[in-house]
Write a protein that holds these residues in place. Structure first.
Motif, short mmCIF file in Angstrom:
data_model
loop_
_atom_site.label_atom_id
_atom_site.label_comp_id
_atom_site.label_asym_id
_atom_site.label_seq_id
_atom_site.Cartn_x
_atom_site.Cartn_y
_atom_site.Cartn_z
N LEU A 67 -1.00 18.64 3.22
CA LEU A 67 -0.20 18.15 4.34
C LEU A 67 0.86 19.18 4.70
N ALA A 68 1.17 19.24 5.99
CA ALA A 68 2.30 20.06 6.42
C ALA A 68 3.58 19.45 5.86
N GLN A 69 4.58 20.28 5.58
CA GLN A 69 5.79 19.80 4.92
C GLN A 69 6.49 18.65 5.66
N PRO A 70 6.61 18.72 6.99
CA PRO A 70 7.26 17.59 7.69
C PRO A 70 6.50 16.28 7.49
N ARG A 71 5.17 16.34 7.55
CA ARG A 71 4.35 15.14 7.36
C ARG A 71 4.45 14.65 5.92
N ARG A 72 4.47 15.57 4.96
CA ARG A 72 4.59 15.17 3.56
C ARG A 72 5.92 14.47 3.32
N SER A 73 6.97 14.98 3.91
CA SER A 73 8.29 14.36 3.75
C SER A 73 8.32 12.98 4.38
N GLN A 74 7.68 12.85 5.54
CA GLN A 74 7.63 11.56 6.23
C GLN A 74 6.88 10.53 5.40
N LEU A 75 5.75 10.92 4.83
CA LEU A 75 4.96 10.00 4.02
C LEU A 75 5.68 9.65 2.72
N ARG A 76 6.31 10.63 2.11
CA ARG A 76 7.04 10.38 0.86
C ARG A 76 8.14 9.35 1.10
N GLU A 77 8.84 9.50 2.21
CA GLU A 77 9.92 8.55 2.53
C GLU A 77 9.35 7.15 2.78
N ALA A 78 8.21 7.09 3.48
CA ALA A 78 7.60 5.78 3.78
C ALA A 78 7.13 5.09 2.50
N TRP A 125 8.61 0.99 -2.48
CA TRP A 125 8.68 0.93 -3.93
C TRP A 125 9.19 -0.43 -4.41
N GLY A 126 10.09 -1.05 -3.65
CA GLY A 126 10.62 -2.35 -4.05
C GLY A 126 9.52 -3.39 -4.24
N VAL A 127 8.53 -3.38 -3.35
CA VAL A 127 7.41 -4.32 -3.45
C VAL A 127 6.58 -4.03 -4.70
N VAL A 128 6.31 -2.75 -4.93
CA VAL A 128 5.51 -2.35 -6.10
C VAL A 128 6.26 -2.68 -7.39
N CYS A 129 7.53 -2.32 -7.44
CA CYS A 129 8.34 -2.52 -8.64
C CYS A 129 8.41 -4.00 -9.02
N SER A 130 8.64 -4.84 -8.03
CA SER A 130 8.74 -6.27 -8.29
C SER A 130 7.44 -6.81 -8.87
N MET A 131 6.31 -6.39 -8.30
CA MET A 131 5.02 -6.87 -8.77
C MET A 131 4.72 -6.36 -10.18
N LEU A 132 5.02 -5.08 -10.44
CA LEU A 132 4.75 -4.51 -11.76
C LEU A 132 5.59 -5.20 -12.84
N ARG A 133 6.85 -5.48 -12.53
CA ARG A 133 7.71 -6.18 -13.50
C ARG A 133 7.17 -7.57 -13.81
N GLN A 134 6.77 -8.27 -12.76
CA GLN A 134 6.25 -9.62 -12.93
C GLN A 134 5.02 -9.62 -13.83
N LEU A 135 4.10 -8.67 -13.59
CA LEU A 135 2.87 -8.61 -14.38
C LEU A 135 3.14 -8.18 -15.81
N LEU A 136 4.08 -7.25 -15.99
CA LEU A 136 4.37 -6.75 -17.32
C LEU A 136 5.07 -7.81 -18.19
#
Length: 277
Positions: A185-196, A201-212
């Motif tokens: 990926l071009a750097q601007p696009r990589r930065s955009q995707l990383r931010e998105a 992460w909040g959704v993922v974190c909550s689900m992982l904690r619940q399952l663990l």
């Protein structure tokens, strides 16, 4: 089924029918003749790059097909999303997303290699659409894997063990950041995707904690949770705001079956600069 001797020869070369594809795959995997294997490989590569690939891949994923045939269909989808995305009309994007989700659910019971390849294909699609077209892919994926009423199509696979669907969702969430990391990926696009991605992460974190933390989660699910966390750490998610999840990983050390994976995950997590803040 008797495969043609040379699938790359003669008029059959551009005749990418399901029957011819299966014959070539039979040669590639089971024919002891190396010349036949080479012809089959070249012909199959041409098939994957053809305009018809968007259509025949679904037929190859049929429940009556050999795992090797299904895997080729799933791999073809991934290749087309990566390299021929612009050839798919935009009005077919939603249909493709729904088909991929349906097939991931259907293959949640295996074969594992087909399930993983379908998950990687959907991850690649998400990376093409984030954030302009698909603003919250993770939240949508989690929602899609919630228990469904029996009204959904293809119900034979829809009423499977919920743990299989949970494992399929974790596989999907694990390969999403991995696909991002491996993409050119071009750097601007990589930065955009990383931010998105970090924004979800909040959704993922909550689900992982619940399952663990859940006593109902199997060892297999908890191990997959740990591997999923390791995958997301590579996207520089704000772990400093999620220290409870890292603490939960220490709790997993008490399970001998999880010890090695938990150690690996903890080391990966605390090595991230954000954790030191």
């Amino acid at each position: 089924m008797e495969p043609p001797a040379h699938p790359g020869d003669g008029p059959v070369e551009l005749d990418f029918t399901v029957e011819n594809l299966e014959s070539a795959l039979y040669q590639l995997y089971f024919d002891p003749d190396m010349e036949h294997k080479t012809f089959a490989q070249k012909w199959l590569n041409r098939a994957q790059a053809s305009a018809r690939a968007w259509q025949f891949c679904w037929a190859l994923l049929g429940p009556d097909k050999l795992p090797e045939v299904q895997f080729f269909g799933a791999t073809t989808l991934h290749i087309n999303i990566l390299h021929h995305w612009s050839s798919l009309p935009t009005d077919q994007h939603e249909s493709l997303r729904m088909q991929l989700l349906a097939h991931i659910l259907r293959f949640s019971s295996g074969p594992k290699m087909v399930l993983t390849r379908l998950c990687v294909a959907l991850a690649a699609m998400a990376l093409n659409l984030i954030p302009q077209v698909w603003s919250q892919p993770v939240a949508d994926m989690v929602r899609a894997f919630q228990p469904q009423e029996p009204e959904c199509e293809g119900g034979s696979g829809a009423a499977q063990d919920p743990q299989l669907h949970c494992l399929a969702l974790l596989e999907l969430l694990t390969v999403l950041p991995e696909e991002f990391q491996s993409s050119r990926l071009a750097q601007p696009r990589r930065s955009q995707l990383r931010e998105a991605l970090a924004g979800e992460w909040g959704v993922v974190c909550s689900m992982l904690r619940q399952l663990l933390q859940s006593q109902d989660s199997s060892i297999q699910v908890k191990e997959k949770v740990l591997r999923c966390l390791s995958s997301w750490v590579g996207v520089d998610v704000p772990l400093g705001e999620s220290h409870e999840l890292v603490q939960d990983c220490f709790g997993a050390l008490s399970k001998p079956e999880l010890f090695d994976t938990a150690v690996e995950t903890i080391v990966t997590a605390i090595s991230q600069p954000d954790c030191q803040r």
